[in-house]
Write a protein that holds these residues in place. Structure first.
Motif, PDB file in Angstrom:
ATOM      1  N   ILE A  88       0.847  -1.127   0.080  1.00 27.70           N
ATOM      2  CA  ILE A  88      -0.174  -0.098   0.087  1.00 27.70           C
ATOM      3  C   ILE A  88       0.839   1.231  -0.013  1.00 27.70           C
ATOM      4  CG2 ILE A  88      -1.932   1.237   1.237  1.00 27.70           C
ATOM      5  CD1 ILE A  88      -2.666  -1.579   0.482  1.00 27.70           C
ATOM      6  N   LEU A 101      -3.541   2.225  -3.596  1.00 25.32           N
ATOM      7  CA  LEU A 101      -4.362   3.421  -3.049  1.00 25.32           C
ATOM      8  C   LEU A 101      -3.588   4.783  -2.987  1.00 25.32           C
ATOM      9  CD1 LEU A 101      -5.582   1.496   0.246  1.00 25.32           C
ATOM     10  CD2 LEU A 101      -6.252   1.399  -2.251  1.00 25.32           C
ATOM     11  N   HIS A 109     -14.325   1.217   5.135  1.00 27.07           N
ATOM     12  CA  HIS A 109     -14.627   0.038   4.298  1.00 27.07           C
ATOM     13  C   HIS A 109     -14.216  -1.098   5.169  1.00 27.07           C
ATOM     14  CE1 HIS A 109     -10.545   0.939   3.264  1.00 27.07           C
ATOM     15  NE2 HIS A 109     -10.132  -0.424   3.193  1.00 27.07           N
ATOM     16  N   ASP A 111     -12.013  -4.765   4.433  1.00 24.84           N
ATOM     17  CA  ASP A 111     -11.042  -5.210   3.263  1.00 24.84           C
ATOM     18  C   ASP A 111     -11.800  -6.383   2.477  1.00 24.84           C
ATOM     19  OD1 ASP A 111      -9.179  -3.375   3.493  1.00 24.84           O
ATOM     20  OD2 ASP A 111      -7.993  -4.643   4.882  1.00 24.84           O
ATOM     21  N   LEU A 124      -1.264  -4.567   8.694  1.00 22.94           N
ATOM     22  CA  LEU A 124      -0.896  -3.536   7.926  1.00 22.94           C
ATOM     23  C   LEU A 124       0.573  -2.829   8.931  1.00 22.94           C
ATOM     24  CD1 LEU A 124      -1.266  -1.611   5.291  1.00 22.94           C
ATOM     25  CD2 LEU A 124      -2.547  -0.226   6.953  1.00 22.94           C
ATOM     26  N   THR A 136      -5.061   6.315  10.041  1.00 25.73           N
ATOM     27  CA  THR A 136      -6.280   5.275   9.645  1.00 25.73           C
ATOM     28  C   THR A 136      -6.878   5.107  10.798  1.00 25.73           C
ATOM     29  OG1 THR A 136      -4.514   4.190   8.160  1.00 25.73           O
ATOM     30  CG2 THR A 136      -6.462   3.026   8.705  1.00 25.73           C
ATOM     31  N   SER A 169     -10.848   1.100  -2.551  1.00 29.14           N
ATOM     32  CA  SER A 169     -11.503   1.642  -1.492  1.00 29.14           C
ATOM     33  C   SER A 169     -11.004   3.415  -1.623  1.00 29.14           C
ATOM     34  CB  SER A 169     -10.807   1.367  -0.163  1.00 29.14           C
ATOM     35  OG  SER A 169      -9.489   1.375  -0.213  1.00 29.14           O
ATOM     36  N   TRP A 245       0.541   6.779  12.321  1.00 23.07           N
ATOM     37  CA  TRP A 245       1.502   5.829  12.239  1.00 23.07           C
ATOM     38  C   TRP A 245       2.742   6.255  12.499  1.00 23.07           C
ATOM     39  CZ3 TRP A 245       0.240   0.977  10.743  1.00 23.07           C
ATOM     40  CH2 TRP A 245      -0.945   0.898  10.280  1.00 23.07           C
ATOM     41  N   TRP A 253      -6.297  -5.550  12.325  1.00 26.10           N
ATOM     42  CA  TRP A 253      -7.612  -5.386  12.639  1.00 26.10           C
ATOM     43  C   TRP A 253      -8.520  -6.571  12.086  1.00 26.10           C
ATOM     44  CZ3 TRP A 253      -5.095  -2.558   8.750  1.00 26.10           C
ATOM     45  CH2 TRP A 253      -5.689  -2.768   7.478  1.00 26.10           C
ATOM     46  N   HIS A 260     -12.673   0.518   8.527  1.00 22.15           N
ATOM     47  CA  HIS A 260     -11.534   1.458   8.487  1.00 22.15           C
ATOM     48  C   HIS A 260     -11.583   2.344   7.424  1.00 22.15           C
ATOM     49  CE1 HIS A 260      -9.856  -2.037   6.268  1.00 22.15           C
ATOM     50  NE2 HIS A 260      -9.199  -1.235   5.525  1.00 22.15           N
ATOM     51  N   ARG A 262      -8.804   5.768   5.585  1.00 18.08           N
ATOM     52  CA  ARG A 262      -7.784   6.502   5.839  1.00 18.08           C
ATOM     53  C   ARG A 262      -7.667   7.721   5.237  1.00 18.08           C
ATOM     54  NH1 ARG A 262      -2.952   4.970   1.614  1.00 18.08           N
ATOM     55  NH2 ARG A 262      -4.009   6.359   0.245  1.00 18.08           N
ATOM     56  N   ARG A 271       4.876   7.214   1.645  1.00 15.15           N
ATOM     57  CA  ARG A 271       4.454   6.250   2.400  1.00 15.15           C
ATOM     58  C   ARG A 271       4.415   4.728   2.083  1.00 15.15           C
ATOM     59  NH1 ARG A 271      -0.915   4.521   4.207  1.00 15.15           N
ATOM     60  NH2 ARG A 271      -1.589   4.893   6.277  1.00 15.15           N
ATOM     61  N   ARG A 275       1.136  -5.216   3.746  1.00 16.56           N
ATOM     62  CA  ARG A 275      -0.138  -5.631   4.346  1.00 16.56           C
ATOM     63  C   ARG A 275      -0.360  -7.092   3.948  1.00 16.56           C
ATOM     64  NH1 ARG A 275      -6.148  -4.241   2.106  1.00 16.56           N
ATOM     65  NH2 ARG A 275      -5.863  -6.261   1.279  1.00 16.56           N
TER      66      ARG A 275
HETATM   67  C1  OGA Z   1      -5.707  -1.187   3.751  1.00 14.47           C
HETATM   68  C2  OGA Z   1      -6.082   0.195   3.842  1.00 14.47           C
HETATM   69  C3  OGA Z   1      -5.034   2.123   5.111  1.00 14.47           C
HETATM   70  C4  OGA Z   1      -4.041   2.654   5.101  1.00 14.47           C
HETATM   71  O1  OGA Z   1      -4.489  -1.674   3.624  1.00 14.47           O
HETATM   72  O2  OGA Z   1      -6.687  -2.192   3.688  1.00 14.47           O
HETATM   73  O3  OGA Z   1      -7.313   0.578   3.635  1.00 14.47           O
HETATM   74  O4  OGA Z   1      -3.741   3.081   6.138  1.00 14.47           O
HETATM   75  N1  OGA Z   1      -5.042   0.904   3.972  1.00 14.47           N
HETATM   76  O5  OGA Z   1      -3.067   2.824   4.264  1.00 14.47           O
END
Ligand code: OGA
Ligand code: MN
Length: 284
Positions: A88, A101, A109, A111, A124, A136, A169, A245, A253, A260, A262, A271, A275
């Motif tokens: 991610i 993302l 959402h 996952d 993550l 997040t 997402s 973070w 989670w 969750h 973000r 970043r 995951r």
């Molecule tokens: C995920 C997501 C959140 C993030 O990895 O499922 O939604 O903090 N990411 O990047």
């Protein structure tokens, strides 16, 4: 000494005193699993993990699930490789995004809930974080359910909801999908709006994702109204906790009973998160 330190919020706890790079004793795992079931989201700070160690830790909970399908974006080639570690990230190397993302906001959402068997969990792990943004948040879907008016709980008992598979997402169209124009035709799995958690036996809301959601059997307008009401309730601050973070944080989670989202962040910053997702069962 392994310690569980609950957050002040409806969800989340820190687990101190464990090095996740090392194999875990059954006793330590038992403590962690109980804390996880109670708090839904666990944060382990100051970890230093290779992908293999991240996978090994995650496998304590069950078999790993594959990456979700990748989104189609201008800057991104399609990579269909089967891989259990999902990157991610907004980082672009040699004209190619190294992960998914981007730097965008990800709306609330669960996952991969568009699959018939959504993951039970995601883990993550933060390798690089921006100086600001990209927080997040998590929401507790037990308390969301329990605090609904009784009339609403009665109304949603037995209803299902379709979980859109066409958008990721951050709202990007996934490869091979057409944009949904009528939520009554949304592709994706239909799951019960209220699911029974397979470990605790307790009911929780299972909303998945708002975009293109639809409750089969209702008129479209009725479905929209009910979903808007449920989402506003479920994601109210009373039910949520936000993770800011640090490098070396691993957050695990329960994808069955927590949502969750973000925050976006400055696309000029880096970043990088890795995951894993752990196979779950069919919601009932
Ligand atoms: C995920 C997501 C959140 C993030 O990895 O499922 O939604 O903090 N990411 O990047
Ligand atoms: Mn997610």
């Amino acid at each position: 000494m392994l310690q569980v330190i609950p957050s002040e919020a409806a969800v989340g706890a820190d687990i101190d005193g464990v090095d996740l790079a090392q194999p875990m004793t059954a006793e330590a795992f038992g403590t962690i699993h109980r804390a996880w079931m109670q708090h839904l989201v666990l944060r382990f700070r100051d970890q230093a993990l290779t992908d293999n160690q991240l996978m090994a830790f995650s496998r304590n909970f069950g078999a790993l699930d594959r990456n979700p399908r990748h989104a189609k974006t201008e800057h991104r080639q399609i990579d269909d490789s089967i891989d259990y570690v999902n990157v991610i990230s907004n980082v672009v190397e040699n004209g190619r995004a190294i992960g998914g993302l981007g730097h965008y906001e990800a709306k609330w959402h669960s996952d991969m809930s568009y699959n018939p068997l959504p993951p039970m969990a995601s883990a993550l792990y933060a390798l690089e974080v921006p100086p600001a943004g990209g927080d997040t948040s998590f929401a507790n879907m037990y308390t969301a359910y329990e605090t609904l008016p009784e009339a609403t709980r009665d109304r949603i008992a037995g209803l299902g909801c379709v979980h859109d598979s066409s958008l990721n997402s951050v709202g990007q169209l996934r490869v091979g999908f057409e944009a949904v124009v009528d939520p009554r035709k949304t592709p994706g799995a239909v799951h019960p709006l209220v699911r029974t958690h397979p470990v605790s036996g307790r009911p929780c809301l299972f909303l998945g994702r708002r975009r293109n959601a639809f409750i089969p059997g209702l008129e479209l307008a009725e479905s929209e109204e009910l979903l808007d009401m449920l989402w506003a309730h479920a994601t109210a601050p009373d039910h949520t906790w936000t993770q800011q973070w640090r490098v070396g944080d691993l957050v695990l989670w329960d994808n069955r009973a927590a949502l969750h989202r973000r925050d976006d962040f400055d696309g000029a910053e880096r970043r990088v998160m890795h995951r894993t997702q752990i196979v779950g069962d069919r919601p009932f």
